[in-house]
Design an enzyme around this catalytic site. Structure first.
Site, PDB file in Angstrom:
ATOM      1  N   ASP A 200      73.697  82.505  44.868  1.00 26.27           N
ATOM      2  CA  ASP A 200      74.367  83.267  43.465  1.00 26.27           C
ATOM      3  C   ASP A 200      75.757  83.191  43.900  1.00 26.27           C
ATOM      4  O   ASP A 200      76.214  83.527  45.081  1.00 26.27           O
ATOM      5  CB  ASP A 200      73.849  84.507  43.054  1.00 26.27           C
ATOM      6  CG  ASP A 200      74.585  85.183  41.839  1.00 26.27           C
ATOM      7  OD1 ASP A 200      74.385  84.535  40.800  1.00 26.27           O
ATOM      8  OD2 ASP A 200      75.417  86.133  41.929  1.00 26.27           O
ATOM      9  N   GLU A 242      74.767  77.727  43.562  1.00 27.93           N
ATOM     10  CA  GLU A 242      75.562  77.883  42.145  1.00 27.93           C
ATOM     11  C   GLU A 242      77.078  77.910  42.331  1.00 27.93           C
ATOM     12  O   GLU A 242      77.434  78.853  43.113  1.00 27.93           O
ATOM     13  CB  GLU A 242      75.257  79.280  41.356  1.00 27.93           C
ATOM     14  CG  GLU A 242      75.690  79.319  39.992  1.00 27.93           C
ATOM     15  CD  GLU A 242      76.113  80.708  39.832  1.00 27.93           C
ATOM     16  OE1 GLU A 242      76.562  80.892  38.662  1.00 27.93           O
ATOM     17  OE2 GLU A 242      76.474  81.653  40.542  1.00 27.93           O
TER      18      GLU A 242
END
Ligand code: NOJ
Length: 554
Positions: A200, A242
């Site tokens: 993330d 990401e």
């Protein structure tokens, strides 16, 4: 076939709390998800990416973690996780977990200790400033919901840094103790059966925050360490980043040296391609995709794109120009309430396509034939819509619609007890859109997805081959591209407009290969005349697609 599983995987993104409730408390859970593995196996997915499953105050969909070594009690137990991993593995399905380590929740005991005691061993696990940083009101990720990135903590009497919401203090990645702890976290979940992590907010983990310095220095050794460490612990484990960053920066997330080996992340979400896919769909024009495929950053050999159309966040159009973004908004988010953060769209794909099945299939045929490994969000396979009455990104996080009942077969709890309401009215309600109705219907979107994924399995060159755009005169709405790999070659035709066309691809090398077979169709939206050996006179419907095998040297 590639020896690397992630190169030919189909990744399915699932939020455990909205997928399947097993105990009637109105919240989805790990045993519920386990009970749906046969459905997922039949669909053909080979990897599940679970949005965060850890204990959390749930102020940001679980991306605010208060214990990295646990499972949120509403979702189940560590035992339930291991059971899911075991059952998934026996069906050939791997699990990838969200690794949210740019920040913790402010309720994490580490932060609680750090803020309350200057001598706490955790004080230096976070990023502090004694003085008000000059860039306090810069770099917000959630404009409109977030007003600053540095907040005064009344307990510590210091400013702390938070790239995201103020309840998500950033971890201090310059601190070796933080690095050591997160390695333990990764090792823990690998040991329990995970096959990797979605990193993330990867760029923000790597950026080392210094008050007043924008951007801060980037420390990619974090990725170097992770790669070394996970590969040693579990040879098949992957890192999926990401990172919605500038094209020239993308390759650095996969390799330490330019043109060097893939010694960092294995997979990168294809954010640039995603935005151009949407622009092409909005304009009914292949040009943005031709440009995107022609300028796709070169990843290290063995690294892989993870393609997607929708995920659990807003459709992020921030990297498009104002004019391009305006076109996508006008086409797919005409009402202000469909938009978010001034840059994105909080809708699912089916409703953005007005429920037009042909156009939905065209869009997903395009995604699944882009270079890389496709990632599909739960519910997209049946064409679920959004609930714009829910705030922000929750609009696209409604329960999976298994059947036409009031709780959509998601839970036995009463509708008021559900973690989020099931859409009860309109074209995308559970009554109209659900698995039970689509399963026996050969014309349904669900059955189409099953077929798409089966066909993809027979086209390994899409995962591992070299992509190129066919360079010959074609209508503006048509994208023709091909993949070439030792395994074979395939030609893909997509018409982004609703008008039928006839194409002449007789200049294209059909490369029939050793088999000597002429080109043949493996997947299409209609029963077309079989392609001629010279690929001349190819019909293509409005919103049509054709996957034509040129060569297969199995
Ligand atoms: C990116 C995630 O996709 C998003 O849902 C989350 O809010 C932020 N990171 C913060 O963790």
């Amino acid at each position: 076939m590639s020896e690397r599983w992630y190169k030919e995987a189909v990744i399915y993104c699932v939020e455990v709390d909205t997928y399947q409730d097993s105990n009637g408390d109105g919240c989805g859970d790990l045993p519920g998800l386990t009970s749906r593995l046969d459905y997922l196996a039949r669909l053909g997915v080979t990897c599940l990416w679970l949005n965060p499953i850890h204990p959390s105050p749930l102020l940001d969909g679980g991306y605010d973690i208060s214990d990295y070594y646990g499972v949120h009690p509403q979702l189940g137990t560590l035992g339930d996780f291991v059971e899911l991993a075991t059952q998934a593995r026996s069906r050939g399905i791997r699990l990838v977990l969200d690794l949210v380590v740019n920040h913790t929740s402010d309720q994490h005991p580490w932060f609680q200790s750090a803020r309350s005691d200057p001598d706490s061993p955790y004080r230096d696990w976070y990023v502090w400033s004694e003085d008000e940083p000059p860039d306090r009101r810069q770099g917000m990720v959630f404009p409109g919901e977030q007003t600053e990135t540095w907040t005064m903590d009344p307990a510590a009497k210091l400013w702390y840094y938070h790239r995201f919401y103020d309840f998500q203090p950033d971890l201090n990645w310059s601190n070796p103790a933080v690095r050591a702890e997160i390695k333990k976290v990764m090792g823990f979940w690998l040991q329990l059966g995970a096959s990797g992590f979605r990193i993330d907010a990867a760029p923000f983990v790597i950026e080392q925050t210094v008050p007043g310095v924008n951007p801060g220095p980037m420390d990619f050794t974090i990725l170097d360490d992770w790669r070394q460490d996970i590969q040693w612990r579990n040879g098949e484990a992957v890192l999926l980043c990401e990172a919605n960053v500038a094209p020239e920066d993308v390759p650095k997330y996969c390799a330490a040296a330019p043109d060097g080996p893939n010694d960092r992340a294995h997979l990168m979400f294809a954010f640039g391609l995603n935005a151009k896919l949407w622009l092409a769909l909005a304009r009914c024009d292949a040009e943005p995709l031709i440009e995107a495929l022609g300028t796709l950053p070169k990843l290290a050999a063995m690294a892989q794109w993870a393609t997607f159309l929708r995920n659990h966040d807003e459709l992020d159009l921030s990297k498009l120009t104002d004019e391009q973004r305006g076109d996508v908004m006008a086409a797919f988010a005409p009402k202000p309430e469909m938009r978010l953060y001034g840059r994105g769209i909080r809708r699912r794909l089916a409703s953005m396509m007005n429920g037009n099945l042909s156009r939905i299939q065209l869009a997903y045929s395009l995604q699944f034939s882009m270079p890389g490994t496709p990632v599909l969000r739960y519910g997209e396979e049946i064409g679920m819509g959004e609930d714009l009455k829910l705030p922000g990104r929750l609009a696209i996080r409604t329960p999976m619609q298994w059947d036409a009942s009031r709780s959509a077969g998601f839970s036995t709890a009463g509708v008021v007890e559900l973690v989020r309401p099931v859409p009860a009215r309109g074209n995308y309600s559970a009554k109209r859109v659900n698995v039970e109705a689509q399963r026996p219907d050969r014309e349904s979107l669900l059955r189409w997805f099953e077929e798409l994924i089966r066909v993809l399995r027979e086209c390994p060159e899409i995962g591992v081959g070299e992509v190129s755009v066919i360079d010959c005169p074609l209508p503006r709405s048509v994208l023709a591209h091909r993949f070439d790999a030792p395994e074979g070659a395939i030609l893909l035709l997509h018409n982004l407009a609703d008008t039928a066309v006839t194409l002449d691809l007789s200049g294209v090398d059909p490369g029939t290969g050793r088999s000597g077979k002429k080109p043949y169709e493996v997947f299409a939206d209609d029963h077309y005349e079989p392609p001629a050996k010279n690929l001349g006179q190819l019909e293509l419907n409005g919103w049509g697609y054709r996957w034509i095998r040129l060569r297969r040297d199995a």
